[in-house]
Write a protein that holds these residues in place. Structure first.
Motif, short mmCIF file in Angstrom:
data_model
loop_
_atom_site.label_atom_id
_atom_site.label_comp_id
_atom_site.label_asym_id
_atom_site.label_seq_id
_atom_site.Cartn_x
_atom_site.Cartn_y
_atom_site.Cartn_z
N ILE A 45 -26.22 -19.15 6.13
CA ILE A 45 -25.83 -20.86 5.75
C ILE A 45 -25.14 -20.98 7.08
CG2 ILE A 45 -24.35 -22.33 4.46
CD1 ILE A 45 -25.39 -20.54 1.97
N MET A 63 -23.78 -27.97 6.12
CA MET A 63 -23.12 -28.80 5.01
C MET A 63 -22.42 -29.98 5.30
SD MET A 63 -21.53 -25.26 3.14
CE MET A 63 -20.82 -26.40 1.62
N ILE A 65 -29.85 -28.15 -3.44
CA ILE A 65 -29.61 -26.73 -3.74
C ILE A 65 -30.16 -26.28 -5.24
CG2 ILE A 65 -27.80 -25.06 -4.24
CD1 ILE A 65 -25.92 -26.62 -2.38
N MET A 98 -19.77 -25.18 -2.63
CA MET A 98 -21.11 -25.95 -2.31
C MET A 98 -20.59 -27.57 -2.56
SD MET A 98 -22.55 -23.79 -0.51
CE MET A 98 -23.94 -24.70 0.19
N ALA A 151 -20.37 -29.72 0.61
CA ALA A 151 -21.62 -30.43 1.05
C ALA A 151 -21.50 -32.09 0.88
CB ALA A 151 -22.76 -29.96 0.40
#
Length: 429
Positions: free
Chosen positions: A313, A351, A358, A376, A380
């Motif tokens: 990531i 992000m 996701i 996340m 994000a």
């Protein structure tokens, strides 16, 4: 049957009947000859001849006579697909005779396995576009000329340099190549110098150590690597790579080789990864400048490695779609604890600007599952869709998991969370 008791199926044109018969096994198509006079010769015009039902014959001799008779009575001058898949040991001379007959019939697709086959003369076919072989250790010493071949699938027990790579040299238009090696002695080097190749699949089921794999494939778009390919991989030319699938075992002593492998694949737009082995984290992780879709698949035998996922990531600036796939519960495998999720020191660039979806398959709510999702959701900024999938669980436990996942604040105002329980409820919020 029609209103006047007329057999409407039998009145169909010959080409339509042949197409229908192409959809059933060859032996059944031949048996339709006894239905009626109209059907006596229909099977002789099918475009597919598949001889892969040896279990229905009492002996090798009866099977051989059956194949000989079918080929003798066959009327079409072009067979699209010819397949021979035998469980009994067919003599190489007999197999070659049948292959010659298929070539005479201008075959387009030829599959021969798992029969010991020894080419003791040149192999030439001007119409073949796809060839699939399961090969033993037979050394090819005669020329191969397959000018229209685009797809080649070969399974060998060892030493592909003796046969598989020699076939490649006779295929100037090859676009797709699949090589399965069952066992290797570890002292060979595999060189793939194929300028026309677009799709390459490498699989080694019980490979020990291949000395080196060199890939010089300037037009490659798809790469599949699976099995125990624990050897150094040299990437010489990969400018057009789009999709990569890795499902490999690796030894800790080859960490640098894996860094080199991933560096060579860093231009791909889509990567699906499953790495088997202890401590699979890669250091230093290369930058994936074009990666849009990343999928990490867990394995029954090894826990999920959050550190490796974190590394991907952080190194994928353009990442838009992230998918985590855990394995469902299995009665024969003990559940192992995953590594711990640790929040990155700074929010990854993807992000902040690109990550929009996701998907988490077989979510279990274990030690790091919820902290990962909380991070996340909380960071994000352009996230639009989160899909959480789990096996059917008691309603009380499901509601508790949903509550835990809905607690964290969301950095994106437009993010929707979809909860899907297999075989039953699905909700969104």
């Amino acid at each position: 049957m029609g209103s006047e008791n007329r057999d409407r199926l039998s009145s169909l044109p010959d080409d339509v009947l042949s197409h229908i018969l192409d959809l059933i096994p060859t032996k059944l198509a031949v048996q339709t000859s006894i239905l009626a006079k109209r059907w006596r010769h229909s099977w002789k015009y099918v475009t597919k001849l598949h001889f892969d039902d040896m279990r229905s014959f009492t002996s090798l001799d009866s099977f051989t006579k059956y194949v000989d008779q079918v080929l003798k009575l066959y009327k079409t001058t072009h067979v699209k697909s010819f397949r021979l898949d035998c469980e009994m040991l067919v003599p190489s001379a007999t197999t070659l005779k049948w292959i010659d007959e298929a070539i005479r019939l201008n075959v387009s697709e030829l599959e021969i396995h798992p029969i010991p086959l020894e080419l003791h003369r040149p192999f030439v076919c001007k119409t073949l576009t796809r060839l699939a072989l399961c090969w033993e250790d037979r050394n090819i010493t005669f020329p191969i000329d397959l000018p229209l071949l685009k797809t080649l699938d070969i399974k060998v027990y060892s030493n592909p340099n003796l046969n598989a790579f020699k076939i490649i040299r006779g295929c100037p238009l090859l676009e797709s190549f699949s090589l399965h090696v069952f066992q290797d002695l570890g002292d060979e080097e595999y060189y793939f110098n194929i300028p026309t190749l677009k799709c390459l699949e490498l699989n080694s089921f019980r490979g020990i150590y291949i000395k080196k794999v060199v890939l010089n494939v300037p037009n490659l778009e798809e790469l599949f690597v699976s099995g125990r390919l624990w050897s150094p991989v040299v990437m010489e030319n990969f400018p057009t790579l789009v999709s990569v699938t890795l499902s490999c075992s690796r030894g800790p002593e080859l960490d640098q080789s894996w860094v080199e492998l991933l560096t060579g694949l860093s231009g791909a737009k889509s990567i699906s990864m499953r790495i088997l082995g202890n401590n699979p984290s890669i250091s230093p992780m290369p930058r994936f400048l074009n990666l849009k879709h990343f999928e990490f698949r867990a394995n029954y035998s090894y826990p999920l490695d959050w550190l490796l996922i974190n590394q991907i990531i952080e190194s994928s600036y353009e990442l838009e779609h992230l998918c985590i796939k855990k394995k469902p519960k299995h009665p024969f495998f003990d559940e192992r604890e995953d590594s711990c999720w640790i929040d990155p020191q700074s929010v990854p660039a993807c992000m902040l600007n690109n990550l929009t979806s996701i998907k988490f398959v077989n979510f279990k709510g274990q030690q790091s599952d919820i902290p990962f999702m909380a991070y996340m959701l909380g960071n994000a900024r352009v996230l639009k869709t989160v899909t959480i999938m789990w096996d059917s669980i008691p309603l009380e436990e499901e509601l508790q998991l949903k509550a835990e996942l809905l607690k964290p604040p969301r950095a994106s105002r437009y993010c929707e969370i979809h909860f899907i329980a297999s075989g039953s409820r699905s909700t969104s919020t």
